[in-house]
Design a protein around this motif. Structure first.
Motif, PDB file in Angstrom:
ATOM      1  N   ALA A 118      39.103  42.798  45.510  1.00 36.57           N
ATOM      2  CA  ALA A 118      38.483  42.148  44.364  1.00 36.57           C
ATOM      3  C   ALA A 118      36.983  42.368  44.494  1.00 36.57           C
ATOM      4  CB  ALA A 118      38.805  40.654  44.365  1.00 36.57           C
ATOM      5  N   CYS A 119      36.258  42.054  43.459  1.00 37.91           N
ATOM      6  CA  CYS A 119      34.798  42.095  43.510  1.00 37.91           C
ATOM      7  C   CYS A 119      34.311  40.680  43.806  1.00 37.91           C
ATOM      8  CB  CYS A 119      34.226  42.544  42.179  1.00 37.91           C
ATOM      9  SG  CYS A 119      34.743  44.178  41.641  1.00 37.91           S
ATOM     10  N   VAL A 120      33.339  40.572  44.694  1.00 41.17           N
ATOM     11  CA  VAL A 120      32.799  39.259  45.030  1.00 41.17           C
ATOM     12  C   VAL A 120      31.295  39.268  44.788  1.00 41.17           C
ATOM     13  CG1 VAL A 120      32.414  39.762  47.489  1.00 41.17           C
ATOM     14  CG2 VAL A 120      32.752  37.405  46.761  1.00 41.17           C
ATOM     15  N   THR A 121      30.801  38.122  44.341  1.00 44.94           N
ATOM     16  CA  THR A 121      29.371  37.877  44.214  1.00 44.94           C
ATOM     17  C   THR A 121      29.075  36.612  44.998  1.00 44.94           C
ATOM     18  OG1 THR A 121      29.386  38.814  42.002  1.00 44.94           O
ATOM     19  CG2 THR A 121      27.464  37.511  42.612  1.00 44.94           C
ATOM     20  N   VAL A 122      28.187  36.716  45.971  1.00 43.91           N
ATOM     21  CA  VAL A 122      27.790  35.566  46.787  1.00 43.91           C
ATOM     22  C   VAL A 122      26.310  35.299  46.512  1.00 43.91           C
ATOM     23  CG1 VAL A 122      27.523  34.678  49.133  1.00 43.91           C
ATOM     24  CG2 VAL A 122      29.483  36.114  48.569  1.00 43.91           C
ATOM     25  N   THR A 158      38.459  42.841  37.906  1.00 43.29           N
ATOM     26  CA  THR A 158      38.372  43.907  36.916  1.00 43.29           C
ATOM     27  C   THR A 158      37.169  44.785  37.243  1.00 43.29           C
ATOM     28  OG1 THR A 158      37.071  42.513  35.420  1.00 43.29           O
ATOM     29  CG2 THR A 158      39.459  42.549  35.088  1.00 43.29           C
ATOM     30  N   ASP A 159      37.146  45.982  36.704  1.00 44.81           N
ATOM     31  CA  ASP A 159      36.063  46.927  36.993  1.00 44.81           C
ATOM     32  C   ASP A 159      34.688  46.334  36.691  1.00 44.81           C
ATOM     33  OD1 ASP A 159      37.532  49.009  38.010  1.00 44.81           O
ATOM     34  OD2 ASP A 159      37.753  50.037  36.093  1.00 44.81           O
ATOM     35  N   LEU A 160      33.802  46.395  37.692  1.00 48.17           N
ATOM     36  CA  LEU A 160      32.389  46.019  37.571  1.00 48.17           C
ATOM     37  C   LEU A 160      32.196  44.596  37.048  1.00 48.17           C
ATOM     38  CD1 LEU A 160      31.084  49.395  36.120  1.00 48.17           C
ATOM     39  CD2 LEU A 160      31.208  48.680  38.508  1.00 48.17           C
ATOM     40  N   CYS A 161      33.091  43.712  37.424  1.00 52.29           N
ATOM     41  CA  CYS A 161      33.009  42.331  36.944  1.00 52.29           C
ATOM     42  C   CYS A 161      32.009  41.495  37.731  1.00 52.29           C
ATOM     43  CB  CYS A 161      34.385  41.672  36.977  1.00 52.29           C
ATOM     44  SG  CYS A 161      35.130  41.641  38.621  1.00 52.29           S
ATOM     45  N   CYS A 184      32.918  44.764  47.463  1.00 53.15           N
ATOM     46  CA  CYS A 184      34.375  44.681  47.440  1.00 53.15           C
ATOM     47  C   CYS A 184      34.816  43.760  48.573  1.00 53.15           C
ATOM     48  CB  CYS A 184      35.005  46.050  47.668  1.00 53.15           C
ATOM     49  SG  CYS A 184      34.544  47.318  46.492  1.00 53.15           S
ATOM     50  N   ILE A 185      35.924  43.082  48.362  1.00 51.55           N
ATOM     51  CA  ILE A 185      36.492  42.223  49.395  1.00 51.55           C
ATOM     52  C   ILE A 185      37.986  42.110  49.130  1.00 51.55           C
ATOM     53  CG2 ILE A 185      36.146  40.084  48.126  1.00 51.55           C
ATOM     54  CD1 ILE A 185      35.389  38.756  50.785  1.00 51.55           C
ATOM     55  N   LYS A 186      38.766  41.928  50.159  1.00 48.50           N
ATOM     56  CA  LYS A 186      40.199  41.712  49.950  1.00 48.50           C
ATOM     57  C   LYS A 186      40.379  40.437  49.128  1.00 48.50           C
ATOM     58  CE  LYS A 186      42.322  44.152  53.680  1.00 48.50           C
ATOM     59  NZ  LYS A 186      42.606  45.252  52.796  1.00 48.50           N
ATOM     60  N   TYR A 187      41.234  40.507  48.130  1.00 47.99           N
ATOM     61  CA  TYR A 187      41.410  39.360  47.238  1.00 47.99           C
ATOM     62  C   TYR A 187      41.852  38.115  48.002  1.00 47.99           C
ATOM     63  CZ  TYR A 187      42.123  36.963  42.874  1.00 47.99           C
ATOM     64  OH  TYR A 187      42.018  36.078  41.831  1.00 47.99           O
ATOM     65  N   GLY A 206      48.635  52.678  36.016  1.00 50.34           N
ATOM     66  CA  GLY A 206      47.440  51.856  35.962  1.00 50.34           C
ATOM     67  C   GLY A 206      47.527  50.608  36.819  1.00 50.34           C
ATOM     68  N   LEU A 207      48.723  50.109  37.088  1.00 49.78           N
ATOM     69  CA  LEU A 207      48.881  48.890  37.889  1.00 49.78           C
ATOM     70  C   LEU A 207      48.457  49.089  39.331  1.00 49.78           C
ATOM     71  CD1 LEU A 207      52.272  47.472  36.594  1.00 49.78           C
ATOM     72  CD2 LEU A 207      49.978  46.603  36.156  1.00 49.78           C
ATOM     73  N   GLY A 208      48.652  50.256  39.875  1.00 49.34           N
ATOM     74  CA  GLY A 208      48.347  50.496  41.280  1.00 49.34           C
ATOM     75  C   GLY A 208      46.956  51.041  41.531  1.00 49.34           C
ATOM     76  N   SER A 209      46.142  51.128  40.513  1.00 49.08           N
ATOM     77  CA  SER A 209      44.829  51.735  40.701  1.00 49.08           C
ATOM     78  C   SER A 209      43.831  50.727  41.252  1.00 49.08           C
ATOM     79  CB  SER A 209      44.328  52.319  39.383  1.00 49.08           C
ATOM     80  OG  SER A 209      44.162  51.297  38.444  1.00 49.08           O
ATOM     81  N   ALA A 210      42.844  51.241  41.946  1.00 52.92           N
ATOM     82  CA  ALA A 210      41.810  50.400  42.537  1.00 52.92           C
ATOM     83  C   ALA A 210      40.742  50.103  41.498  1.00 52.92           C
ATOM     84  CB  ALA A 210      41.199  51.114  43.733  1.00 52.92           C
ATOM     85  N   ILE A 211      39.958  49.073  41.784  1.00 54.19           N
ATOM     86  CA  ILE A 211      38.876  48.715  40.877  1.00 54.19           C
ATOM     87  C   ILE A 211      37.543  49.199  41.435  1.00 54.19           C
ATOM     88  CG2 ILE A 211      40.092  46.702  39.976  1.00 54.19           C
ATOM     89  CD1 ILE A 211      38.324  44.953  41.756  1.00 54.19           C
ATOM     90  N   LYS A 212      36.524  49.142  40.618  1.00 50.95           N
ATOM     91  CA  LYS A 212      35.162  49.485  41.020  1.00 50.95           C
ATOM     92  C   LYS A 212      34.337  48.203  40.991  1.00 50.95           C
ATOM     93  CE  LYS A 212      35.473  53.963  38.820  1.00 50.95           C
ATOM     94  NZ  LYS A 212      34.926  55.145  39.369  1.00 50.95           N
ATOM     95  N   CYS A 213      33.470  48.064  41.993  1.00 45.66           N
ATOM     96  CA  CYS A 213      32.604  46.890  42.076  1.00 45.66           C
ATOM     97  C   CYS A 213      31.172  47.322  42.324  1.00 45.66           C
ATOM     98  CB  CYS A 213      33.014  45.985  43.239  1.00 45.66           C
ATOM     99  SG  CYS A 213      34.663  45.297  43.120  1.00 45.66           S
TER     100      CYS A 213
END
Length: 118
Positions: free
Chosen positions: A45-49, A88-91, A60-63, A17-24
């Motif tokens: 990471a997920c970004v909201t602008v 985190t997923d869909l954050c 999605c964006i590189k953290y 679970g540590l290496g899994s990607a997230i959903k945005c």
């Protein structure tokens, strides 16, 4: 013996679970509704602008790129904005707005229920 096997299985599953990607959420809108979901890369990471007086961008964006100066380069047409990054997923969902009427209604219902009137 059985306990040590169980501990090993739990440990391995935790590492997977540590290496899994997230959903945005991934969209550009004005209303704050977004339903398109994208699988990101493991270091994203997920970004909201939020553009001041304009659209909201979710993607999605590189953290490591979650900083104002880098985002200003990625969104050159957006002059003034606020942003948030999360991992985190869909954050990067739209904020839930609750009207004051619904809060009062809920509180009144709970009070009546508490006193046994209902």
């Amino acid at each position: 013996m059985k306990a040590s096997v169980g501990v090993c299985v739990v440990f391995v599953l935790a590492l997977v679970g540590l290496g899994s990607a997230i959903k945005c959420y991934s969209c550009r809108d004005y209303t704050g509704t977004c339903s398109k979901i994208r699988d990101c890369y493991y270091d994203d990471a997920c970004v909201t602008v939020h553009e001041r007086g304009g659209d909201t961008y979710r993607q999605c964006i590189k953290y490591s790129e979650c900083e104002h100066s880098t985002l200003a380069e990625k969104f050159p047409k957006v002059s003034s904005f606020k942003f948030s990054c999360c991992a985190t997923d869909l954050c990067n969902t739209a904020p839930v707005s609750v009207s004051s009427r619904s809060v009062v209604g809920i509180l009144l219902s709970l009070a009546l229920f508490w006193w046994g009137v209902l």
